[in-house]
Design a protein around this motif. Structure first.
Motif, mmCIF file in Angstrom:
data_model
loop_
_atom_site.group_PDB
_atom_site.id
_atom_site.type_symbol
_atom_site.label_atom_id
_atom_site.label_comp_id
_atom_site.label_asym_id
_atom_site.label_seq_id
_atom_site.Cartn_x
_atom_site.Cartn_y
_atom_site.Cartn_z
ATOM 1 N N PRO A 71 60.612 26.120 -30.161
ATOM 2 C CA PRO A 71 61.965 25.900 -29.644
ATOM 3 C C PRO A 71 62.477 24.518 -30.038
ATOM 4 C CG PRO A 71 60.530 26.755 -27.930
ATOM 5 C CD PRO A 71 59.656 26.396 -29.085
ATOM 6 N N LEU B 64 62.999 26.916 -36.421
ATOM 7 C CA LEU B 64 62.676 27.493 -35.117
ATOM 8 C C LEU B 64 61.340 28.228 -35.134
ATOM 9 C CD1 LEU B 64 66.096 28.777 -33.739
ATOM 10 C CD2 LEU B 64 64.837 26.693 -33.161
ATOM 11 N N ASP C 25 68.451 24.711 -25.423
ATOM 12 C CA ASP C 25 67.478 24.941 -26.471
ATOM 13 C C ASP C 25 67.594 26.310 -27.108
ATOM 14 O OD1 ASP C 25 64.703 25.287 -24.244
ATOM 15 O OD2 ASP C 25 65.623 26.876 -25.429
ATOM 16 N N ARG D 162 65.549 29.277 -29.397
ATOM 17 C CA ARG D 162 64.253 29.798 -29.844
ATOM 18 C C ARG D 162 64.462 31.174 -30.452
ATOM 19 N NH1 ARG D 162 60.931 29.323 -24.891
ATOM 20 N NH2 ARG D 162 62.500 27.732 -24.422
#
Lengths: 140, 140
Positions: free
Chosen positions: B51, B47, B95, B97
């Motif tokens: 992302p 990461l 997603d 991140r």
DNA sequence: CGGCATCCGAAACGATACTG
DNA sequence: CAGTATCGTTTCGGATGCCG
């Protein structure tokens, strides 16, 4: 009589356990597994203050069983991160100290410990927050 | 429609999970356990490049099962180290991140990864050496 | 796609007893 | 003191199947 120990004299540096220099995850795994071990980190941190005997380590590292301490120091010794020295006294006396490699690693481990200390409040807060939002989870 | 996520707005910093500022091993344990997890480190490293979606992570992290990836990202999310964002599309799209805290940790994790890479040859050598001297051991 | 639920074998770990 | 050996338990983690 001189103490018995298992130090490696001076290994000529070659040997690639993976064979692929371009693959970052390759040998990393093994090393990280050792660091990943909860007890290993604590042993390293303790030894950073100086040599310790077996019982000293066990007393210092609150909660570790004798079995786990044995396994942990054996693995660290095998990895060449700590040096185990046996003095042929009665009763037996053994001390553990960091090798140069281990001492080098100490800086990183300490940085991690410091970071943990600095952020534990924020993380604890995040956890409580998460637990309020997700009342029933199995995590941990 | 705006995506759903679980970010913590801005927790007022207090709350001591331990109550003893003078005891270094206290909250450290919990945080270290997270870092100690093999998969967590790899997820964080991945990461760090930006992302990623669930499947992207799974493909990138060679060897991780879907179950472990789920557990790992859940725990990291709970700790406030990564942010999980669900886009209400069909099929679902998620997603992950790093949060600011997670990104901060990245530096240390990368330092560890670099150290591992730099020392893996020496460590592998030490292990072979140990295994020659101690032909029959149960370690690992 | 991004999960969760379940099952099950393997590995980790703790407690205990014993030894040089 | 510094371990080793054994046992029972817990936890981990992969495989599989199902769902929105």
């Amino acid at each position: 009589m001189s103490p018995t120990h298992t130090q490696v004299t001076t290994p000529p540096a070659d040997l690639d356990p993976c064979g692929r220099e371009d693959h970052p995850d390759c040998g990393i795994r093994d090393v990280l597994d050792r660091i990943g071990d909860k007890w290993s980190v604590l042993v390293i941190v303790e030894l950073a203050s100086g040599p310790r005997r077996f019982r000293e380590l066990q007393r210092a590292i609150d909660g570790i069983s004798q079995r786990m301490l044995t396994l942990t120091v054996r693995r660290l010794e095998r990895d060449g991160l700590i040096l185990r020295t046996v003095y042929p006294t009665v009763p037996a006396q053994v001390d553990y100290r960091l090798t140069d490699t281990g001492a080098d690693l100490t800086h990183l481990v300490k940085a991690l410990a410091d970071w943990s200390l600095a952020h534990r409040t924020v993380i604890a807060k995040a956890r409580h927050q998460y637990d309020r939002i997700h009342p029933d989870h199995d995590i941990r």
